[in-house]
Design a protein around this motif. Structure first.
Motif, PDB file in Angstrom:
ATOM      1  N   ILE A   1       0.850  -1.187   0.000  1.00 24.72           N
ATOM      2  CA  ILE A   1       0.000   0.000   0.000  1.00 24.72           C
ATOM      3  C   ILE A   1       0.884   1.235   0.000  1.00 24.72           C
ATOM      4  O   ILE A   1       2.011   1.202   0.472  1.00 24.72           O
ATOM      5  CB  ILE A   1      -0.974   0.033   1.203  1.00 24.72           C
ATOM      6  N   ARG A   2       0.365   2.310  -0.569  1.00 22.88           N
ATOM      7  CA  ARG A   2       1.066   3.582  -0.558  1.00 22.88           C
ATOM      8  C   ARG A   2       0.522   4.418   0.590  1.00 22.88           C
ATOM      9  O   ARG A   2      -0.666   4.356   0.899  1.00 22.88           O
ATOM     10  CB  ARG A   2       0.868   4.301  -1.887  1.00 22.88           C
ATOM     11  N   ALA A   3       1.387   5.192   1.213  1.00 23.00           N
ATOM     12  CA  ALA A   3       0.987   6.027   2.340  1.00 23.00           C
ATOM     13  C   ALA A   3       1.564   7.422   2.163  1.00 23.00           C
ATOM     14  O   ALA A   3       2.697   7.581   1.718  1.00 23.00           O
ATOM     15  CB  ALA A   3       1.480   5.414   3.643  1.00 23.00           C
ATOM     16  N   SER A   4       0.790   8.429   2.528  1.00 24.93           N
ATOM     17  CA  SER A   4       1.272   9.805   2.423  1.00 24.93           C
ATOM     18  C   SER A   4       2.329  10.089   3.486  1.00 24.93           C
ATOM     19  O   SER A   4       3.163  10.960   3.303  1.00 24.93           O
ATOM     20  CB  SER A   4       0.111  10.789   2.543  1.00 24.93           C
ATOM     21  N   ASP A   5       2.291   9.344   4.588  1.00 23.08           N
ATOM     22  CA  ASP A   5       3.288   9.454   5.646  1.00 23.08           C
ATOM     23  C   ASP A   5       3.637   8.034   6.075  1.00 23.08           C
ATOM     24  O   ASP A   5       2.954   7.446   6.904  1.00 23.08           O
ATOM     25  CB  ASP A   5       2.736  10.269   6.817  1.00 23.08           C
ATOM     26  N   ARG A   6       4.693   7.473   5.472  1.00 21.53           N
ATOM     27  CA  ARG A   6       5.040   6.076   5.707  1.00 21.53           C
ATOM     28  C   ARG A   6       5.288   5.802   7.187  1.00 21.53           C
ATOM     29  O   ARG A   6       4.848   4.794   7.721  1.00 21.53           O
ATOM     30  CB  ARG A   6       6.253   5.646   4.886  1.00 21.53           C
ATOM     31  N   GLU A   7       5.989   6.709   7.858  1.00 22.53           N
ATOM     32  CA  GLU A   7       6.298   6.485   9.272  1.00 22.53           C
ATOM     33  C   GLU A   7       5.032   6.443  10.125  1.00 22.53           C
ATOM     34  O   GLU A   7       4.914   5.615  11.028  1.00 22.53           O
ATOM     35  CB  GLU A   7       7.277   7.544   9.776  1.00 22.53           C
ATOM     36  N   ALA A   8       4.081   7.329   9.853  1.00 23.48           N
ATOM     37  CA  ALA A   8       2.827   7.325  10.602  1.00 23.48           C
ATOM     38  C   ALA A   8       2.041   6.044  10.340  1.00 23.48           C
ATOM     39  O   ALA A   8       1.493   5.439  11.262  1.00 23.48           O
ATOM     40  CB  ALA A   8       1.984   8.547  10.240  1.00 23.48           C
ATOM     41  N   SER A   9       2.006   5.616   9.078  1.00 22.11           N
ATOM     42  CA  SER A   9       1.287   4.376   8.759  1.00 22.11           C
ATOM     43  C   SER A   9       1.989   3.169   9.362  1.00 22.11           C
ATOM     44  O   SER A   9       1.337   2.256   9.873  1.00 22.11           O
ATOM     45  CB  SER A   9       1.158   4.212   7.241  1.00 22.11           C
ATOM     46  N   GLU A  10       3.324   3.159   9.322  1.00 29.82           N
ATOM     47  CA  GLU A  10       4.071   2.064   9.942  1.00 29.82           C
ATOM     48  C   GLU A  10       3.753   1.974  11.434  1.00 29.82           C
ATOM     49  O   GLU A  10       3.448   0.902  11.960  1.00 29.82           O
ATOM     50  CB  GLU A  10       5.570   2.258   9.747  1.00 29.82           C
TER      51      GLU A  10
ATOM     52  N   GLU B   1       6.124   4.943   0.778  1.00 29.75           N
ATOM     53  CA  GLU B   1       5.864   6.391   0.785  1.00 29.75           C
ATOM     54  C   GLU B   1       5.336   6.790  -0.587  1.00 29.75           C
ATOM     55  O   GLU B   1       5.782   6.284  -1.615  1.00 29.75           O
ATOM     56  CB  GLU B   1       7.162   7.146   1.092  1.00 29.75           C
ATOM     57  N   SER B   2       4.379   7.719  -0.609  1.00 26.42           N
ATOM     58  CA  SER B   2       3.834   8.208  -1.866  1.00 26.42           C
ATOM     59  C   SER B   2       3.358   9.636  -1.702  1.00 26.42           C
ATOM     60  O   SER B   2       2.803  10.000  -0.659  1.00 26.42           O
ATOM     61  CB  SER B   2       2.656   7.331  -2.311  1.00 26.42           C
ATOM     62  N   ASP B   3       3.578  10.461  -2.733  1.00 31.51           N
ATOM     63  CA  ASP B   3       3.056  11.822  -2.730  1.00 31.51           C
ATOM     64  C   ASP B   3       1.582  11.843  -3.115  1.00 31.51           C
ATOM     65  O   ASP B   3       0.875  12.810  -2.856  1.00 31.51           O
ATOM     66  CB  ASP B   3       3.833  12.705  -3.709  1.00 31.51           C
ATOM     67  N   GLU B   4       1.111  10.778  -3.747  1.00 30.94           N
ATOM     68  CA  GLU B   4      -0.278  10.693  -4.168  1.00 30.94           C
ATOM     69  C   GLU B   4      -1.139  10.215  -3.007  1.00 30.94           C
ATOM     70  O   GLU B   4      -0.721   9.387  -2.210  1.00 30.94           O
ATOM     71  CB  GLU B   4      -0.424   9.702  -5.316  1.00 30.94           C
ATOM     72  N   ARG B   5      -2.334  10.734  -2.908  1.00 28.77           N
ATOM     73  CA  ARG B   5      -3.273  10.235  -1.895  1.00 28.77           C
ATOM     74  C   ARG B   5      -3.795   8.895  -2.418  1.00 28.77           C
ATOM     75  O   ARG B   5      -4.415   8.829  -3.460  1.00 28.77           O
ATOM     76  CB  ARG B   5      -4.415  11.228  -1.715  1.00 28.77           C
ATOM     77  N   PRO B   6      -3.502   7.823  -1.703  1.00 29.83           N
ATOM     78  CA  PRO B   6      -3.929   6.518  -2.199  1.00 29.83           C
ATOM     79  C   PRO B   6      -5.437   6.320  -2.105  1.00 29.83           C
ATOM     80  O   PRO B   6      -6.109   6.969  -1.315  1.00 29.83           O
ATOM     81  CB  PRO B   6      -3.207   5.528  -1.290  1.00 29.83           C
ATOM     82  N   VAL B   7      -5.924   5.420  -2.941  1.00 23.35           N
ATOM     83  CA  VAL B   7      -7.312   5.012  -2.888  1.00 23.35           C
ATOM     84  C   VAL B   7      -7.463   4.083  -1.686  1.00 23.35           C
ATOM     85  O   VAL B   7      -6.612   3.227  -1.432  1.00 23.35           O
ATOM     86  CB  VAL B   7      -7.695   4.268  -4.194  1.00 23.35           C
ATOM     87  N   ALA B   8      -8.523   4.252  -0.925  1.00 23.03           N
ATOM     88  CA  ALA B   8      -8.724   3.437   0.266  1.00 23.03           C
ATOM     89  C   ALA B   8      -8.878   1.959  -0.096  1.00 23.03           C
ATOM     90  O   ALA B   8      -9.556   1.603  -1.052  1.00 23.03           O
ATOM     91  CB  ALA B   8      -9.957   3.923   1.015  1.00 23.03           C
ATOM     92  N   LEU B   9      -8.222   1.123   0.685  1.00 25.66           N
ATOM     93  CA  LEU B   9      -8.293  -0.323   0.524  1.00 25.66           C
ATOM     94  C   LEU B   9      -9.029  -0.925   1.712  1.00 25.66           C
ATOM     95  O   LEU B   9      -9.163  -0.303   2.753  1.00 25.66           O
ATOM     96  CB  LEU B   9      -6.877  -0.925   0.516  1.00 25.66           C
ATOM     97  N   HIS B  10      -9.453  -2.155   1.531  1.00 25.48           N
ATOM     98  CA  HIS B  10      -9.973  -2.931   2.652  1.00 25.48           C
ATOM     99  C   HIS B  10      -8.969  -4.045   2.901  1.00 25.48           C
ATOM    100  O   HIS B  10      -8.690  -4.847   2.026  1.00 25.48           O
ATOM    101  CB  HIS B  10     -11.341  -3.525   2.332  1.00 25.48           C
ATOM    102  N   LEU B  11      -8.405  -4.080   4.111  1.00 25.04           N
ATOM    103  CA  LEU B  11      -7.429  -5.096   4.487  1.00 25.04           C
ATOM    104  C   LEU B  11      -7.987  -5.868   5.675  1.00 25.04           C
ATOM    105  O   LEU B  11      -8.278  -5.281   6.720  1.00 25.04           O
ATOM    106  CB  LEU B  11      -6.104  -4.442   4.895  1.00 25.04           C
ATOM    107  N   ALA B  12      -8.158  -7.172   5.517  1.00 30.46           N
ATOM    108  CA  ALA B  12      -8.676  -8.008   6.605  1.00 30.46           C
ATOM    109  C   ALA B  12      -7.568  -8.950   7.067  1.00 30.46           C
ATOM    110  O   ALA B  12      -6.974  -9.668   6.256  1.00 30.46           O
ATOM    111  CB  ALA B  12      -9.880  -8.809   6.133  1.00 30.46           C
ATOM    112  N   PHE B  13      -7.302  -8.936   8.373  1.00 29.94           N
ATOM    113  CA  PHE B  13      -6.264  -9.753   8.970  1.00 29.94           C
ATOM    114  C   PHE B  13      -6.897 -10.840   9.823  1.00 29.94           C
ATOM    115  O   PHE B  13      -7.852 -10.588  10.563  1.00 29.94           O
ATOM    116  CB  PHE B  13      -5.329  -8.894   9.818  1.00 29.94           C
ATOM    117  N   THR B  14      -6.361 -12.042   9.748  1.00 31.99           N
ATOM    118  CA  THR B  14      -6.867 -13.181  10.496  1.00 31.99           C
ATOM    119  C   THR B  14      -6.500 -13.065  11.969  1.00 31.99           C
ATOM    120  O   THR B  14      -5.342 -12.842  12.304  1.00 31.99           O
ATOM    121  CB  THR B  14      -6.285 -14.495   9.934  1.00 31.99           C
TER     122      THR B  14
END
Length: 122
Positions: free
Chosen positions: A7-16, A52-65
């Motif tokens: 996934i792309r994130a506008s702020d990789r550190e915040a998403s991490e 990291e990405s300068d583009e605002r990514p499209v929202a995804l749905h991520l399901a974790f077991t």
């Protein structure tokens, strides 16, 4: 069913930081870091890459077991404490099937993140 997701994130550190804290109850940690992103997973296997990405990514749905319903509950608490926005508290979603126990949180870039347990019981 998948090897890995990126996934792309506008702020990789915040998403991490968000995903590490939110998914810690499921046993997820940093599996690999590189110059362009971080790979999170279990047992040293990166399954979720965050770039990291300068583009605002499209929202995804991520399901974790989740292994049990307690992990779903712990995921939801951890994700909210990490800055996520509630998108469905822990509970049964019988419209999927009688034992579908899940919680949903919106991550920093708008991704809908779910933890789900398909097993019966409390």
């Amino acid at each position: 069913m998948f090897d890995h997701i990126g996934i792309r994130a506008s702020d990789r550190e915040a998403s991490e930081a968000f995903f590490l804290r939110a998914l810690a109850p499921l046993g997820v940690s940093v599996a690999m870091k590189g110059p362009h992103g971080v790979g999170l997973g279990k047992n040293g296997k990166p399954s979720l890459w965050i770039y990291e990405s300068d583009e605002r990514p499209v929202a995804l749905h991520l399901a974790f077991t989740a292994q049990d319903r307690g992990q779903v509950d712990a995921f939801h608490r951890a994700a909210i404490e990490a800055g996520g926005r509630d998108n469905g508290p822990p509970g049964l979603r019988a419209h999927y099937h009688p034992h579908y126990y899940a919680a949903f949180v919106v991550a920093p870039d708008g991704h809908n993140v779910e933890a789900v347990c398909h097993l019966p019981g409390g």
